[in-house]
Design an enzyme around this catalytic site. Structure first.
Site, PDB file in Angstrom:
ATOM      1  N   SER A 231       0.834  -1.201   0.000  1.00  0.00           N
ATOM      2  CA  SER A 231       0.000   0.000   0.000  1.00  0.00           C
ATOM      3  C   SER A 231       0.873   1.256   0.000  1.00  0.00           C
ATOM      4  O   SER A 231       1.637   1.487  -0.930  1.00  0.00           O
ATOM      5  CB  SER A 231      -0.962  -0.040   1.190  1.00  0.00           C
ATOM      6  OG  SER A 231      -1.982   0.913   1.038  1.00  0.00           O
ATOM      7  N   ASP A 454      -9.354  -6.877  -4.530  1.00  0.00           N
ATOM      8  CA  ASP A 454      -8.655  -5.677  -4.075  1.00  0.00           C
ATOM      9  C   ASP A 454      -9.445  -4.424  -4.429  1.00  0.00           C
ATOM     10  O   ASP A 454     -10.012  -4.321  -5.522  1.00  0.00           O
ATOM     11  CB  ASP A 454      -7.276  -5.623  -4.741  1.00  0.00           C
ATOM     12  CG  ASP A 454      -6.234  -4.904  -3.899  1.00  0.00           C
ATOM     13  OD1 ASP A 454      -6.584  -3.896  -3.277  1.00  0.00           O
ATOM     14  OD2 ASP A 454      -5.077  -5.361  -3.883  1.00  0.00           O
ATOM     15  N   HIS A 501      -7.307  -6.103  -0.093  1.00  0.00           N
ATOM     16  CA  HIS A 501      -6.175  -5.174  -0.127  1.00  0.00           C
ATOM     17  C   HIS A 501      -4.972  -5.728   0.635  1.00  0.00           C
ATOM     18  O   HIS A 501      -3.833  -5.560   0.212  1.00  0.00           O
ATOM     19  CB  HIS A 501      -6.620  -3.832   0.455  1.00  0.00           C
ATOM     20  CG  HIS A 501      -5.563  -2.784   0.465  1.00  0.00           C
ATOM     21  ND1 HIS A 501      -4.827  -2.452  -0.660  1.00  0.00           N
ATOM     22  CD2 HIS A 501      -5.104  -1.975   1.464  1.00  0.00           C
ATOM     23  CE1 HIS A 501      -3.977  -1.476  -0.347  1.00  0.00           C
ATOM     24  NE2 HIS A 501      -4.117  -1.195   0.928  1.00  0.00           N
TER      25      HIS A 501
END
Length: 533
Positions: A231, A454, A501
């Site tokens: 991320s 995601d 994610h």
């Protein structure tokens, strides 16, 4: 993966992370709206707030789930004390009391050992700058390769607890995990912006993180390493590769933020340094949902969202710090969705860990609004710069910008040119060193990893892959066979099945297998080129 599913993933753009959450068990009565969003009970939340568990204690608890490491090393220093005035109720007799301690397993207790596990606060230069580090290495083997792992926004190195043990089975590898400066248990120095122009502010915010990583690398004596970032950690890993070329063997970006371009994110006014903003996942969810419903062309997000974003009024950490006894329950709204698929004891440990980190003193959260605009779109998108990763001139850089085919001027070049106007020719010749043309990187492999569910922009990963491919073709147009053999500027997109994610946690088994393959590939490439090249 089926062809139909592959096409669906390729066409997916940035969406709400709420859409990736698994549905509750069938047949159970639906809880009330508030309880559904914030499942932790009032009494239990108050008890947790009153106990005031420290980041040290909660990190220790999470790491205790690592196989063969039920008593992990835990240094006692933490970047900042909890905001609450209540005393900590933790009693970590089993935690080490020095700044550097390790635990060593043997071949009887650890079938993949012996291994040494270490926890340390690594001091950096300047006031109040230090990085929390957790590492594991195999004993009796020479360390030939190093893997460095960076977490995402607001998280900590403990989130990788399901990856440390499997990844450290690779022979000749040492695995490091770091808390980013101003996050996790790392120190939390005050973030201040000094640049006046937009470009300078973005670079300064990026440098704040990646300069700390480079200083840590120097202190650890790592010449080259493989860098994994999740991320925000992925965004910063790419930025590090641009500013500090020649240090990476491979770059692995797990659901990276900031790749795709959004016209409003790149043109919107920057936050006022006196009222700096901090982006947060809750706002990202709302903004992403807004974009999911919108049809092209993209429309500007509501003005109130921008105002709150840039006025630092919507940071989840600010809310947690201000909310007192309600803090644990607010955090449960996030942690229940992120960790609800895990065993109950692990999910609770991660909730406690998250709450203990969220309530710490604000620091790097104030840097984020200079990097990301509302909706988690980058102000200087990586899609504009990703082709430069692995293609930079190996010399000093002021920031993570992309080099051209001509070596850029360095700070020394500028200083030398300036001195020429006020220095005699003889003095200039006497003080000038022989000019040397810097070497250029010959590409590094880049892996983009996304979950099949995601909310991050998977299409951005495929676009980045294509841009890297085009840059390689351009660079090698007139290359010799030997230059082509030595070039490693490749990219690929990997999809982790049934993961959102947090690919390293949602689909940890496949994630670890992919990482094993990439680590073996690093060794294979190094052996082909010759050790140390």
């Amino acid at each position: 993966m089926a062809d139909g599913e592959g096409e669906d993933v390729r066409s997916r753009t940035q969406q709400s992370p709420l859409a990736s959450q698994r549905a509750g068990a069938a047949g159970q009565p639906a809880p009330g709206r508030f309880a559904q969003w914030f499942p932790l009970g009032t009494k239990e939340g108050f008890s947790q707030w009153w106990a005031g568990l420290s980041p040290m204690a909660t990190e220790h608890r999470v790491l205790s789930f690592i196989p063969y490491l039920q008593s992990p090393p835990t240094h006692t220093q933490t970047g900042s004390a909890p905001v609450s005035a209540n005393p900590s109720a933790d009693d970590l007799n089993l935690a080490r009391q020095t700044s550097e301690e390790h635990v060593t397993t043997n071949s009887i207790t650890d079938p993949y050992g012996p291994r040494r596990w270490n926890s340390e606060m690594v001091e950096l230069s300047g006031r109040g700058r230090a990085l929390n580090e957790f590492s594991v290495e195999r004993l009796g083997e020479e360390v030939e390769d190093n893997l460095v792992m960076l977490h995402g926004y607001g998280a900590g190195l403990g989130f990788f607890y399901r990856n440390f043990e499997p990844l450290s089975r690779e022979a000749g590898w040492k695995v490091y995990a770091l808390d980013l400066l101003g996050m996790g248990r790392s120190s939390r120095p005050a973030f201040k912006i000094h640049a006046k122009d937009r470009k300078g502010q973005i670079i300064e915010a990026e440098n704040w993180f990646i300069d700390a990583l480079e200083e840590w690398r120097i202190k650890r004596g790592l010449e080259r390493f493989t860098l994994l970032g999740h991320s925000l950690g992925g965004y910063l890993a790419a930025a590090y590769a641009l500013k500090y070329p020649g240090r990476l063997n491979k770059l692995i970006l797990a659901s990276p933020v900031g790749i795709p371009e959004d016209p409003y994110a790149v043109s919107e006014e920057m936050p006022d340094p006196k009222d700096v903003a901090a982006a947060n996942e809750l706002t990202q969810e709302a903004a992403a949902e807004q974009r999911k419903k919108a049809d092209p062309p993209k429309r500007r997000l509501p003005g109130w969202l921008y105002y709150l974003w840039e006025a630092n009024m919507i940071s989840p950490f600010t809310f947690v710090r201000w909310s007192g006894p309600l803090g644990p329950r607010l955090v449960s709204g996030w942690s229940s969705r992120r960790f609800g698929h895990l065993p109950e004891d692990e999910a609770r440990a991660l909730h406690d860990y998250s709450y203990s980190l969220f309530r710490q003193r604000g620091s790097s959260e104030y840097a984020l609004a200079y990097i990301l605009a509302p909706g988690a779109f980058a102000r200087n998108p990586l899609i504009r710069r990703i082709q430069g990763v692995g293609r930079q001139w190996i010399q000093a850089h002021e920031g993570p910008t992309v080099d051209g085919d001509t070596p850029p001027k360095t700070a020394n070049d500028v200083a030398l040119a300036s001195s020429a106007s006020s220095t005699t020719t003889s003095n200039l010749q006497a003080s000038s060193a022989p000019a040397r043309t810097p070497k250029r990187e010959t590409g590094i492999p880049i892996v983009f990893m996304y979950g099949s569910h995601d909310w991050m922009d998977v299409a951005g990963g495929f676009a980045a892959e294509e841009k890297i491919k085009q840059e390689r073709e351009r660079i090698l147009t007139k290359a010799s066979p030997e230059e082509r053999r030595r070039d490693h500027g490749e990219a690929k997109v990997v999809i982790i099945n049934n993961a959102g994610h947090h690919v390293y946690l949602d689909g940890w088994e496949q994630f670890n297998q992919v990482m094993h393959e990439e680590m073996k590939d690093v060794r294979k490439r190094r052996m082909l080129l010759g050790k140390g090249q």
